[in-house]
Structure formats: C-alpha cells, structure tokens
Design a protein around this motif. Structure first.
Motif, mmCIF file in Angstrom:
data_model
loop_
_atom_site.group_PDB
_atom_site.id
_atom_site.type_symbol
_atom_site.label_atom_id
_atom_site.label_comp_id
_atom_site.label_asym_id
_atom_site.label_seq_id
_atom_site.Cartn_x
_atom_site.Cartn_y
_atom_site.Cartn_z
ATOM 1 N N PRO A 220 0.704 -1.024 0.283
ATOM 2 C CA PRO A 220 -0.192 0.308 -0.377
ATOM 3 C C PRO A 220 0.910 1.019 0.008
ATOM 4 N N ASP A 221 0.065 2.282 -0.302
ATOM 5 C CA ASP A 221 1.413 4.021 -0.615
ATOM 6 C C ASP A 221 0.854 4.469 0.855
ATOM 7 N N VAL A 222 1.902 4.367 1.508
ATOM 8 C CA VAL A 222 1.412 4.576 3.788
ATOM 9 C C VAL A 222 2.465 6.478 3.333
ATOM 10 N N LYS A 223 3.198 7.182 2.397
ATOM 11 C CA LYS A 223 3.561 7.966 1.950
ATOM 12 C C LYS A 223 2.349 9.019 2.028
ATOM 13 N N GLY A 224 2.887 10.104 2.957
ATOM 14 C CA GLY A 224 1.975 11.444 2.931
ATOM 15 C C GLY A 224 0.777 11.243 4.118
ATOM 16 N N GLN A 225 0.839 9.474 4.433
ATOM 17 C CA GLN A 225 0.006 9.895 5.631
ATOM 18 C C GLN A 225 0.889 10.027 7.129
ATOM 19 N N ASN A 226 0.177 10.032 8.066
ATOM 20 C CA ASN A 226 0.690 10.854 9.491
ATOM 21 C C ASN A 226 0.909 9.119 10.529
ATOM 22 N N LEU A 227 2.185 9.361 10.498
ATOM 23 C CA LEU A 227 2.712 7.906 11.087
ATOM 24 C C LEU A 227 1.766 7.055 12.288
ATOM 25 N N THR A 228 0.763 7.562 12.842
ATOM 26 C CA THR A 228 0.203 7.002 13.075
ATOM 27 C C THR A 228 -0.647 6.401 12.377
ATOM 28 N N GLN A 229 -1.218 7.066 11.242
ATOM 29 C CA GLN A 229 -2.229 5.865 10.448
ATOM 30 C C GLN A 229 -1.435 5.361 9.371
ATOM 31 N N ALA A 230 -0.672 5.369 8.972
ATOM 32 C CA ALA A 230 0.506 4.520 8.314
ATOM 33 C C ALA A 230 0.432 2.876 9.122
ATOM 34 N N LYS A 231 0.648 3.140 10.599
ATOM 35 C CA LYS A 231 0.553 2.175 10.962
ATOM 36 C C LYS A 231 -0.195 1.447 11.008
ATOM 37 N N VAL A 232 -1.442 2.078 11.624
ATOM 38 C CA VAL A 232 -3.388 1.059 11.175
ATOM 39 C C VAL A 232 -3.062 0.529 9.903
ATOM 40 N N MET A 233 -2.741 1.446 8.582
ATOM 41 C CA MET A 233 -2.923 1.244 7.486
ATOM 42 C C MET A 233 -1.924 -0.263 7.394
ATOM 43 N N LEU A 234 -0.700 -0.591 7.474
ATOM 44 C CA LEU A 234 0.127 -1.858 8.004
ATOM 45 C C LEU A 234 -0.651 -2.736 8.164
ATOM 46 N N GLU A 235 -1.172 -2.366 9.415
ATOM 47 C CA GLU A 235 -1.709 -4.129 10.449
ATOM 48 C C GLU A 235 -2.514 -4.381 9.749
ATOM 49 N N LYS A 236 -2.946 -4.057 9.057
ATOM 50 C CA LYS A 236 -4.131 -4.206 7.883
ATOM 51 C C LYS A 236 -4.009 -4.465 6.387
ATOM 52 N N VAL A 237 -3.680 -4.874 5.376
ATOM 53 C CA VAL A 237 -3.135 -5.199 3.618
ATOM 54 C C VAL A 237 -4.024 -6.238 3.720
ATOM 55 N N LEU A 238 -4.949 -5.884 2.456
ATOM 56 C CA LEU A 238 -5.696 -6.703 2.186
ATOM 57 C C LEU A 238 -4.727 -8.474 1.138
ATOM 58 N N SER A 239 -5.005 -9.329 1.729
ATOM 59 C CA SER A 239 -3.764 -10.294 0.089
ATOM 60 C C SER A 239 -5.462 -11.352 0.672
ATOM 61 N N GLY A 240 -5.750 -11.587 -1.214
ATOM 62 C CA GLY A 240 -7.052 -12.324 -1.505
ATOM 63 C C GLY A 240 -8.165 -11.619 -0.734
ATOM 64 N N GLU A 241 -8.997 -12.692 -0.215
ATOM 65 C CA GLU A 241 -10.098 -11.996 0.761
ATOM 66 C C GLU A 241 -9.894 -12.169 2.526
ATOM 67 N N ILE A 242 -8.419 -12.169 2.912
ATOM 68 C CA ILE A 242 -7.968 -12.109 4.157
ATOM 69 C C ILE A 242 -6.831 -10.385 4.745
ATOM 70 N N TYR A 243 -6.819 -10.111 5.427
ATOM 71 C CA TYR A 243 -6.219 -8.739 5.982
ATOM 72 C C TYR A 243 -5.152 -9.232 6.771
ATOM 73 N N VAL A 244 -3.832 -9.077 7.069
ATOM 74 C CA VAL A 244 -2.398 -9.636 7.436
ATOM 75 C C VAL A 244 -1.791 -8.126 7.875
ATOM 76 N N ASN A 245 -0.934 -8.056 8.190
ATOM 77 C CA ASN A 245 -0.189 -7.538 9.389
ATOM 78 C C ASN A 245 1.403 -7.336 8.379
ATOM 79 N N MET A 246 1.637 -6.107 8.006
ATOM 80 C CA MET A 246 2.844 -5.956 7.621
ATOM 81 C C MET A 246 3.495 -5.491 8.519
ATOM 82 N N SER A 247 4.837 -6.206 8.946
ATOM 83 C CA SER A 247 6.345 -5.913 10.135
ATOM 84 C C SER A 247 6.728 -4.512 10.357
#
Length: 333
Positions: free
Chosen positions: A113-140
C-alpha cells in the motif's frame, strides 16, 4: 600466351565450381552434426525438493530445462521451496525438456500500500491491515528513520517508504519508513544515533545525513550473509567531520529485493562533487540530490549505494569540471 590462358580458363571454372560444392557439402555436414549433438545432449535431473526455487532458477536455465511452476500454499512450510518435481532426481533427460515444479507460497501475497503522505499513526494502522486475497494480513515495520522536514512537509509524516507502493511482495517483507520529526524535539544528531544505526536502509540513512548537512562517504559495499540484509547499513563510523557508511549490497540478479543499485567511479579531477538521480513522475522529470558538495581527489574511488523504483539516470557532477559520469538504470527487474 593468350591462347594458353583461354585454354586453361574453362578448366579453372570447373575447379572453382567443384571447390564451392565441397564447401557447401562440408558446411551442411557440420550443421547436421551440431544439431545432432545438441539434440542428443543429455543431462541428469538434479534433486530439487526442499530447495529454494529462486536460488536454483539460474542453474535450471544453464541445464536448458523448461520450467513450469505450480503454486500451492502451506503456511507452515518455508516460502518459495520446491515441494515436488515432475521428473525424478537422477533421471537422464534431453536438454530442452519440460519440468513441472510445485512451489510453496508460505506467505500471503500482497500489493504494497501507499502510506506516503500519511501521519505515522495512520500509516501504522494501514500496515496492520493489508489485503491479501480475501483476508487482511499484518506488515511488520523493520525500522523508522527520522529526518528534519523540508519546506512545507508536515511533522510526523511519512515522506518515503521501502518497499515502494504497488510492489508485489509478501507479508514477510519488512517495511521501512522515512518520517519527518518535530524540529523542537530533535536532539544532537550524534547523541541520538537511532536514525543512522545499523540495520536501517542505506537510502534513508543518506537522506538523514543530507538533511542534517553532515558529509558522508561509502566504504566498498559488502556482500551480505543473508539476502534480506541487501541495501541495509552494516556500520556507521565518524571519521573526523565525516561519516563513513559500510553497507550490504547484492547485484540485482542475486537479490530478492529489487531496487537497490550501486555506482562506482575513479575520480579524474580534484573537485567538489554532487550526485543526482533523475526520474520521470508522470510527464514531469524529477531531479533529486543524493550527495551534496563533497571534495574528492584524483584517482580516489567513489562508491554510492541507493534505491530506485523507476527507470532512472544518476549523474556525478563536479562544481568546476561539470559532468564526470552518468549511469542509466532500468526500473524493477
């Protein structure tokens, strides 16, 4: 003499015709032998089960095998290993034979996902729920490098990321972020070395040094023990008023993480040099400084490791002598 020449001429034509015929015959025979040898070339099928497909891919190409991949997902097994092969190990096959390999998808495949331009807190939230097929996975998150903001960049905002947005990757790849820091909270740069500590991406460490107006140079890049160390800083040392960066680097053909490149150049003239990278953003050409106004002597070796996500041109420019060297790079491999 003329009469003798005209008598010999017809015979010389026959001889020439005969020689040409023999030449054609030998060339044809040679081609048949070459093709025959090529077709009869046998290879012994290696045992591939349990090996990483990426690591043995080049070996299979050298053996002239045509590989077809079938993927299955078994999360508890190692990602990318070969689980089955259609030709038994030890069997003799002809070069050009087709072999089917079953390769494990141990990790969830995702599009970064594109997290550039996001506040750090919001970027972390986005990386915790990244879509993979039909499920959400966490990016460390592998690390965060803080830099002073430039111009109108907001504080505590993500200004760059690795991997870049849109890259096809897996949930196992760590994410590195470049984030603007509140200038009022910044401590002395060398008292707070977290931003340039080992294990951070070279690309972000050089940006931090550049923004803090600290001169730096690269030692000769080292080949890492593990591939996921590619492009990361091994060691940062203070050398007088400069910083010496030791980093890990793999050639793109050996690396699992495309994007890192290196340039090397033997300096011709004593001068003050800057390094720039130029790439296209839509219809606009964007030029960015990678290294600013550093003095180099004749015959000194210049090294630089950087990260690029698009076709780019890198230019080393002397203050007095102008363009010293230019390198052109493709996008992703």
């Amino acid at each position: 003499m003329k009469e003798k020449f005209w008598k010999i001429l017809p015979y010389s034509g026959y001889v020439l015709f005969l020689l040409l015929g023999l030449l054609v015959f030998f060339l044809g025979a040679f081609s048949v032998v070459v093709v025959s040898l090529k077709n009869d070339q046998k290879i012994v099928m290696p045992d591939l089960i349990g090996k990483s497909y990426i690591e043995i891919h080049n070996e299979l190409q050298r053996k002239q095998l045509k590989v077809r991949i079938e993927e299955i997902r078994i999360p508890e097994k190692t990602d990318g290993i070969i689980l089955a092969q259609s030709i038994d190990p030890g069997k003799e096959v002809e070069a050009g034979s087709k072999v089917y390999l079953t390769v494990n998808l141990g990790f969830d495949r995702i599009t970064m996902p594109d997290v550039k331009g996001q506040n750090l807190t919001q970027a972390k939230v986005m990386l915790e729920k990244v879509l993979s097929g039909e499920i959400y996975v966490n990016m460390s998150i592998g690390g965060i490098v803080y830099v002073p903001p430039l111009g109108d960049e907001p504080i505590d905002s993500v200004i760059d990321q690795i991997p870049h947005a849109g890259k096809k990757t897996t949930s196992a790849e760590k994410v590195y972020l470049l984030v603007t820091e509140n200038p009022d909270k910044q401590s002395s740069f060398f008292k707070e070395k977290e931003s340039i500590s080992p294990g951070k991406p070279v690309h972000f460490v050089t940006e931090a040094l550049l923004r803090n107006k600290i001169p730096f140079r690269f030692a000769l890049p080292k080949k890492p023990e593990f591939r996921n160390q590619n492009g990361l800083v091994e060691k940062v040392e203070e050398k007088g008023s400069q910083v010496l960066i030791s980093s890990f680097y793999l050639e793109p053909s050996e690396s699992l993480l495309a994007g890192y490149e290196t340039v090397k150049y033997e300096i011709d003239d004593k001068d003050i040099y800057s390094l720039y990278i130029t790439k296209k953003e839509g219809d606009t050409e964007v030029k960015k400084e990678l290294l600013r106004s550093q003095s180099f002597l004749p015959d000194e070796l210049f090294y630089f490791v950087f990260y690029k996500e698009k076709p780019s041109v890198v230019s080393l420019v002397g203050k007095e002598t102008g363009l010293a060297k230019e390198w052109r790079f493709k996008g992703d491999y």
